[in-house]
Design a protein around this motif. Structure first.
Motif, mmCIF file in Angstrom:
data_model
loop_
_atom_site.group_PDB
_atom_site.id
_atom_site.type_symbol
_atom_site.label_atom_id
_atom_site.label_comp_id
_atom_site.label_asym_id
_atom_site.label_seq_id
_atom_site.Cartn_x
_atom_site.Cartn_y
_atom_site.Cartn_z
ATOM 1 N N MET A 52 66.182 21.282 9.065
ATOM 2 C CA MET A 52 64.826 20.198 9.012
ATOM 3 C C MET A 52 65.438 19.994 7.625
ATOM 4 O O MET A 52 65.680 19.729 6.634
ATOM 5 N N LYS A 53 65.521 18.366 8.570
ATOM 6 C CA LYS A 53 65.591 17.340 7.274
ATOM 7 C C LYS A 53 63.789 17.175 6.829
ATOM 8 O O LYS A 53 62.932 17.303 6.508
ATOM 9 N N ASP A 63 61.682 6.258 21.409
ATOM 10 C CA ASP A 63 62.259 6.927 21.430
ATOM 11 C C ASP A 63 63.561 7.696 21.179
ATOM 12 O O ASP A 63 64.149 6.913 20.449
ATOM 13 N N GLU A 64 63.579 8.749 21.892
ATOM 14 C CA GLU A 64 65.025 9.960 21.390
ATOM 15 C C GLU A 64 66.766 8.306 21.795
ATOM 16 O O GLU A 64 66.546 7.903 22.654
ATOM 17 N N TYR A 65 66.996 8.137 21.182
ATOM 18 C CA TYR A 65 68.659 7.774 21.559
ATOM 19 C C TYR A 65 69.055 8.360 22.926
ATOM 20 O O TYR A 65 69.302 9.595 22.848
ATOM 21 N N THR A 113 58.750 11.091 18.612
ATOM 22 C CA THR A 113 58.473 12.893 18.647
ATOM 23 C C THR A 113 59.912 13.013 17.643
ATOM 24 O O THR A 113 60.824 12.454 16.749
ATOM 25 N N PRO A 114 60.087 14.498 17.163
ATOM 26 C CA PRO A 114 60.727 14.593 16.182
ATOM 27 C C PRO A 114 62.491 14.387 16.428
ATOM 28 O O PRO A 114 62.579 14.049 15.944
ATOM 29 N N VAL A 155 53.859 11.702 15.320
ATOM 30 C CA VAL A 155 54.462 12.476 16.324
ATOM 31 C C VAL A 155 54.154 13.115 16.632
ATOM 32 O O VAL A 155 53.232 13.686 16.933
ATOM 33 N N ALA A 156 54.444 13.296 17.841
ATOM 34 C CA ALA A 156 54.529 14.135 19.144
ATOM 35 C C ALA A 156 55.294 15.290 19.143
ATOM 36 O O ALA A 156 56.429 14.757 19.880
ATOM 37 N N ASP A 157 54.432 16.148 20.649
ATOM 38 C CA ASP A 157 56.276 16.736 21.382
ATOM 39 C C ASP A 157 56.638 16.284 22.070
ATOM 40 O O ASP A 157 57.863 16.365 22.780
#
Length: 181
Positions: A1-2, A75-77, A117-118, A42-44
């Protein structure tokens, strides 16, 4: 975890493990009572984060109508092969640009609400020095020399000059106008 590191002096507040039904009202309540420049939800999943963001923005407009809130999805890359990768990448860069400008000496009058999101938070982002060199900020009333702007687009940012501007990375000169995609 960062670890999450924030610059000294920035107000921050973390709410871990809230019941879902309480998230939007609690965040909106704190936002209406405090002057946060950036709020990150931040949500899943990105769809859940977006719903929370819309609920928070709606509640803020009811609780404190004079407070301007701008909702952005981070969003994610995206995978290169994804059909919407260009649009998703542009959205990510837009959020990063807003986050960078949120610390300007002339701060905005609005709060940036980022729904994410994480996985999106730990996915790759452009290096800040390369990013800053590849961005032109244009504001209303700004004096921008026409010729040097066009040269910057072509020579430094690798845009291609076309008769019609129809695809990303193109620009078109029509008299005294410049179309940029």
């Amino acid at each position: 975890m960062k670890l999450a590191c924030l610059p000294k002096g920035n107000k921050s507040l973390f709410f871990p493990s809230l019941p879902e039904a309480a998230t939007a009202p609690l965040v909106a309540n704190f936002m209406s009572q405090n002057d946060y420049g950036v709020v990150i939800l931040v949500a899943d999943s990105i769809s859940k984060a977006e719903l929370w963001g819309e609920d928070v923005a709606g509640l803020i407009s009811f609780l404190k109508p004079e407070k301007k809130t701008s909702l952005s999805l981070f969003d994610e890359y995206p995978e290169i092969a994804s059909p919407d990768s260009f649009d998703r990448n542009c959205d990510r860069i837009s959020v990063l640009s807003k986050l960078l400008s949120s610390g300007d000496k002339n701060p905005r009058k609005e709060c940036l609400l980022v729904a994410t999101t994480p996985q999106a938070l730990i996915s790759p982002c452009p290096q800040i020095d390369k990013y800053m060199k590849g961005e032109i900020v244009i504001r209303t009333g700004m004096n921008l020399p026409f010729k040097s702007f066009c040269e910057t687009l072509g020579n430094e940012l690798d845009y291609s000059s076309e008769i019609l501007c129809e695809e990303p990375g193109q620009f078109s000169i029509r008299g005294g106008l410049v179309d940029v995609f």
